[in-house]
Motif scaffolding. Structure first.
Motif, PDB file in Angstrom:
ATOM      1  N   ALA A  94      61.234  36.474  40.817  1.00  0.00           N
ATOM      2  CA  ALA A  94      60.686  37.330  41.747  1.00  0.00           C
ATOM      3  C   ALA A  94      59.899  36.545  42.898  1.00  0.00           C
ATOM      4  O   ALA A  94      59.753  36.996  44.089  1.00  0.00           O
ATOM      5  CB  ALA A  94      59.492  38.006  40.981  1.00  0.00           C
ATOM      6  N   GLN A  95      59.391  35.178  42.817  1.00  0.00           N
ATOM      7  CA  GLN A  95      58.933  34.277  43.927  1.00  0.00           C
ATOM      8  C   GLN A  95      59.930  33.610  44.521  1.00  0.00           C
ATOM      9  O   GLN A  95      59.703  32.648  45.509  1.00  0.00           O
ATOM     10  CB  GLN A  95      57.961  33.254  43.127  1.00  0.00           C
ATOM     11  CG  GLN A  95      56.657  33.647  42.669  1.00  0.00           C
ATOM     12  CD  GLN A  95      56.657  34.253  41.194  1.00  0.00           C
ATOM     13  OE1 GLN A  95      57.404  33.821  40.304  1.00  0.00           O
ATOM     14  NE2 GLN A  95      56.044  35.536  41.298  1.00  0.00           N
ATOM     15  N   GLY A  96      61.285  33.713  44.349  1.00  0.00           N
ATOM     16  CA  GLY A  96      62.428  33.325  45.028  1.00  0.00           C
ATOM     17  C   GLY A  96      62.806  31.949  44.767  1.00  0.00           C
ATOM     18  O   GLY A  96      63.532  31.175  45.237  1.00  0.00           O
ATOM     19  N   ILE A  97      62.249  31.459  43.394  1.00  0.00           N
ATOM     20  CA  ILE A  97      62.502  30.042  42.819  1.00  0.00           C
ATOM     21  C   ILE A  97      63.755  30.289  41.798  1.00  0.00           C
ATOM     22  O   ILE A  97      63.904  31.233  41.231  1.00  0.00           O
ATOM     23  CB  ILE A  97      61.317  29.648  42.077  1.00  0.00           C
ATOM     24  CG1 ILE A  97      60.431  29.455  43.052  1.00  0.00           C
ATOM     25  CG2 ILE A  97      61.711  28.171  41.627  1.00  0.00           C
ATOM     26  CD1 ILE A  97      58.902  28.955  42.373  1.00  0.00           C
ATOM     27  N   PRO A  98      64.728  29.359  42.461  1.00  0.00           N
ATOM     28  CA  PRO A  98      65.871  29.755  41.587  1.00  0.00           C
ATOM     29  C   PRO A  98      65.818  29.167  40.045  1.00  0.00           C
ATOM     30  O   PRO A  98      64.911  28.635  39.656  1.00  0.00           O
ATOM     31  CB  PRO A  98      66.990  28.339  42.181  1.00  0.00           C
ATOM     32  CG  PRO A  98      66.285  27.903  43.460  1.00  0.00           C
ATOM     33  CD  PRO A  98      64.705  28.498  43.263  1.00  0.00           C
ATOM     34  N   GLY A 157      64.733  25.374  49.734  1.00  0.00           N
ATOM     35  CA  GLY A 157      63.896  26.446  50.255  1.00  0.00           C
ATOM     36  C   GLY A 157      62.267  26.638  49.567  1.00  0.00           C
ATOM     37  O   GLY A 157      61.828  27.500  49.433  1.00  0.00           O
ATOM     38  N   LEU A 158      62.030  25.493  49.043  1.00  0.00           N
ATOM     39  CA  LEU A 158      60.632  25.382  48.296  1.00  0.00           C
ATOM     40  C   LEU A 158      59.736  24.672  49.145  1.00  0.00           C
ATOM     41  O   LEU A 158      59.955  23.910  50.220  1.00  0.00           O
ATOM     42  CB  LEU A 158      60.759  24.672  47.071  1.00  0.00           C
ATOM     43  CG  LEU A 158      61.906  25.260  46.020  1.00  0.00           C
ATOM     44  CD1 LEU A 158      61.786  24.802  44.691  1.00  0.00           C
ATOM     45  CD2 LEU A 158      61.576  26.661  45.770  1.00  0.00           C
ATOM     46  N   ALA A 159      58.448  24.799  48.809  1.00  0.00           N
ATOM     47  CA  ALA A 159      57.305  24.137  49.456  1.00  0.00           C
ATOM     48  C   ALA A 159      56.786  23.083  48.756  1.00  0.00           C
ATOM     49  O   ALA A 159      56.890  23.315  47.209  1.00  0.00           O
ATOM     50  CB  ALA A 159      56.228  25.364  50.036  1.00  0.00           C
ATOM     51  N   GLN A 160      55.823  22.296  49.211  1.00  0.00           N
ATOM     52  CA  GLN A 160      55.021  21.234  48.402  1.00  0.00           C
ATOM     53  C   GLN A 160      54.222  21.988  47.340  1.00  0.00           C
ATOM     54  O   GLN A 160      54.345  21.295  46.242  1.00  0.00           O
ATOM     55  CB  GLN A 160      54.051  20.633  49.173  1.00  0.00           C
ATOM     56  CG  GLN A 160      55.052  19.716  50.506  1.00  0.00           C
ATOM     57  CD  GLN A 160      54.158  19.005  51.429  1.00  0.00           C
ATOM     58  OE1 GLN A 160      52.832  19.227  51.631  1.00  0.00           O
ATOM     59  NE2 GLN A 160      54.600  18.227  52.445  1.00  0.00           N
ATOM     60  N   LYS A 161      53.805  23.044  47.515  1.00  0.00           N
ATOM     61  CA  LYS A 161      52.929  23.690  46.590  1.00  0.00           C
ATOM     62  C   LYS A 161      53.806  24.185  45.223  1.00  0.00           C
ATOM     63  O   LYS A 161      53.248  24.457  44.294  1.00  0.00           O
ATOM     64  CB  LYS A 161      52.123  24.942  47.006  1.00  0.00           C
ATOM     65  CG  LYS A 161      53.038  26.040  47.593  1.00  0.00           C
ATOM     66  CD  LYS A 161      52.180  27.352  48.037  1.00  0.00           C
ATOM     67  CE  LYS A 161      53.162  28.457  48.331  1.00  0.00           C
ATOM     68  NZ  LYS A 161      54.354  28.613  47.797  1.00  0.00           N
ATOM     69  N   ASP A 162      55.028  24.456  45.515  1.00  0.00           N
ATOM     70  CA  ASP A 162      55.890  24.765  44.323  1.00  0.00           C
ATOM     71  C   ASP A 162      55.975  23.616  43.307  1.00  0.00           C
ATOM     72  O   ASP A 162      56.508  23.770  42.127  1.00  0.00           O
ATOM     73  CB  ASP A 162      57.247  25.132  44.989  1.00  0.00           C
ATOM     74  CG  ASP A 162      57.075  26.316  45.843  1.00  0.00           C
ATOM     75  OD1 ASP A 162      56.278  27.351  45.476  1.00  0.00           O
ATOM     76  OD2 ASP A 162      57.788  26.508  46.779  1.00  0.00           O
ATOM     77  N   ILE A 163      55.980  22.225  43.683  1.00  0.00           N
ATOM     78  CA  ILE A 163      56.101  21.216  42.958  1.00  0.00           C
ATOM     79  C   ILE A 163      55.437  21.016  41.756  1.00  0.00           C
ATOM     80  O   ILE A 163      54.053  21.094  41.992  1.00  0.00           O
ATOM     81  CB  ILE A 163      56.160  19.794  43.645  1.00  0.00           C
ATOM     82  CG1 ILE A 163      57.339  19.979  44.783  1.00  0.00           C
ATOM     83  CG2 ILE A 163      56.574  18.690  42.765  1.00  0.00           C
ATOM     84  CD1 ILE A 163      56.927  18.786  45.679  1.00  0.00           C
ATOM     85  N   ASP A 164      55.651  21.052  40.643  1.00  0.00           N
ATOM     86  CA  ASP A 164      54.832  20.797  39.325  1.00  0.00           C
ATOM     87  C   ASP A 164      54.781  19.322  39.207  1.00  0.00           C
ATOM     88  O   ASP A 164      53.572  18.880  38.757  1.00  0.00           O
ATOM     89  CB  ASP A 164      55.402  21.805  38.198  1.00  0.00           C
ATOM     90  CG  ASP A 164      55.382  23.168  38.278  1.00  0.00           C
ATOM     91  OD1 ASP A 164      54.161  23.432  38.522  1.00  0.00           O
ATOM     92  OD2 ASP A 164      56.285  23.742  38.449  1.00  0.00           O
TER      93      ASP A 164
END
Ligand code: UT7
Length: 330
Positions: free
Chosen positions: A180-184, A245-252
């Motif tokens: 739903a967040q667009g993350i593959p 298409g990810l942002a820095q904040k998406d990195i765990d």
């Protein structure tokens, strides 16, 4: 329409030789100190292979642990890629020796040489075979006995490196739709490789089969490398996030090559990542070249930090110079 395939990392493993050499021990052999090494690099100790313990031995231990974690038998492996700059012999590929040690005749095996970027290069090559549907299950190993190519009288290099191995098992799967967040969905999202051969001389061995007919020792222009590492890693990390298409904040988790704590901290700072989300093993493992990323990955998976669904960014730079990054949804 053809079904899109993705490579999923279904298991990882690692191995470190038993013998630990502290900075204090090195300070009895060359003109250095624990204080200098810790302050300039973050390294406190390194593991060193025993006499007669070869890169293939380290690789095989790590591979068996990764296969166990994945629940995969050696006979199911279609492809073995070993990233190493310290092969057992000039030829053939050490990967073929590992294939024999795992007692399988299935598929094919070869080495990849990109020095400290070797694991990222090997992962990219294996990922392409899997996504093309040419290989179902791949074993990707980074293994090094750097202690064998060090000049133990050169304090500018001998304090920096260690021996070890790490491995991952990849398996092809049908790519899942983004959430739903667009993350593959789960799998390797992308890999990005670069090299600049004009910088060939800033990190290389002083020998080679075609050149001196000897293996030679490591020679490194540390400051030059440091300068290029900071710039190249920042740019490849940016490229990798943009491609997914990810942002820095998406990195765990950032799982970087462990060359210097100051380079790792600099990359994390550029990404706005707190230290608590960076996997750091340089204090215990030192720089294990192609083995450093899969070793760090295995530590963080086994201690429960990296969990299913997490976004993991891996990056490295090494001799060549070569550099690259890969983004994975665990
Ligand atoms: O994994 C592959 C990629 N590798 C890298 O990315 C490595 C990148 N480079 C580095 O990590 C750093 O450049 C090093 C850790 C290699 C060196 O740190 P530095 O802060 O760049 O030190 P330096 O080479 O400028 O040396 C500073 C001083 C020199 O003395 P002078 O000329 O200022 O009197 C060196 O001789 O430190 C001296 N030095 C040492 N002193 C004590 C160099 N090595 C040592 C040592 N112990 N082991």
């Amino acid at each position: 329409m053809a079904t899109a395939l993705v490579s999923q990392i279904i298991g990882c493993g690692s191995y470190l030789p038993e013998r630990v050499v502290s900075n204090q021990e090195l300070a009895t052999r060359v003109d250095t100190s624990d204080e200098w090494i810790v302050e300039r690099t973050g390294i406190r100790q390194r593991h060193i292979a025993a006499e007669g313990e070869l890169t293939s031995d380290l690789a095989c231990h790590a591979a068996r642990r990764a296969l166990d974690a994945a629940g995969v038998l050696p006979a199911e492996v279609d492809l073995i890629i070993l990233a190493t700059t310290t092969p057992d012999h000039t030829f053939p590929a050490t990967a073929t020796r590992v294939q024999a040690m795992l007692d399988t005749r299935n598929g094919f095996a070869f080495d990849v040489q990109a020095v400290c970027s070797g694991f990222i290069y090997a992962l990219a090559v294996a990922d392409n075979f899997v996504r093309m549907g040419q290989v179902g299950t791949a074993l990707v190993i980074g293994a090094e006995t750097m202690s064998r190519v060090l000049d133990w009288g050169d304090r500018t290099t001998c304090v920096l490196f260690g021996d070890g191995a790490g491995a991952v098992v990849l398996r092809g799967a049908v790519a899942a739709l983004p959430d739903a967040q667009g993350i593959p969905g789960r799998g390797i999202l992308s890999t990005h490789l670069h090299s600049n051969g004009h910088l060939y001389d800033i990190l290389r061995a002083s020998g080679g089969p075609s050149w001196t007919q000897t293996v030679g020792h490591m020679r490194m222009q540390g400051k030059e490398l440091f300068r290029h590492a900071v710039v190249n890693l920042a740019s490849v990390v940016e490229e990798t996030l943009a491609a997914s298409g990810l942002a820095q904040k998406d990195i765990d988790w950032l799982v970087p090559h462990q060359a210097n704590l100051r380079i790792i901290d600099g990359t994390a700072k550029k990404l706005g990542l707190p230290k608590s989300r960076v996997v750091t093993t340089i204090d215990r493992h030192a720089n294990t070249s192609a083995a450093s990323i899969p070793l760090a990955l295995d530590v963080a998976v086994r201690d429960g930090r990296i969990k299913p669904g997490h976004i993991v960014l891996m990056e490295a730079m090494g001799g060549g110079v070569t550099w690259g990054a890969s983004l994975v949804r665990w």
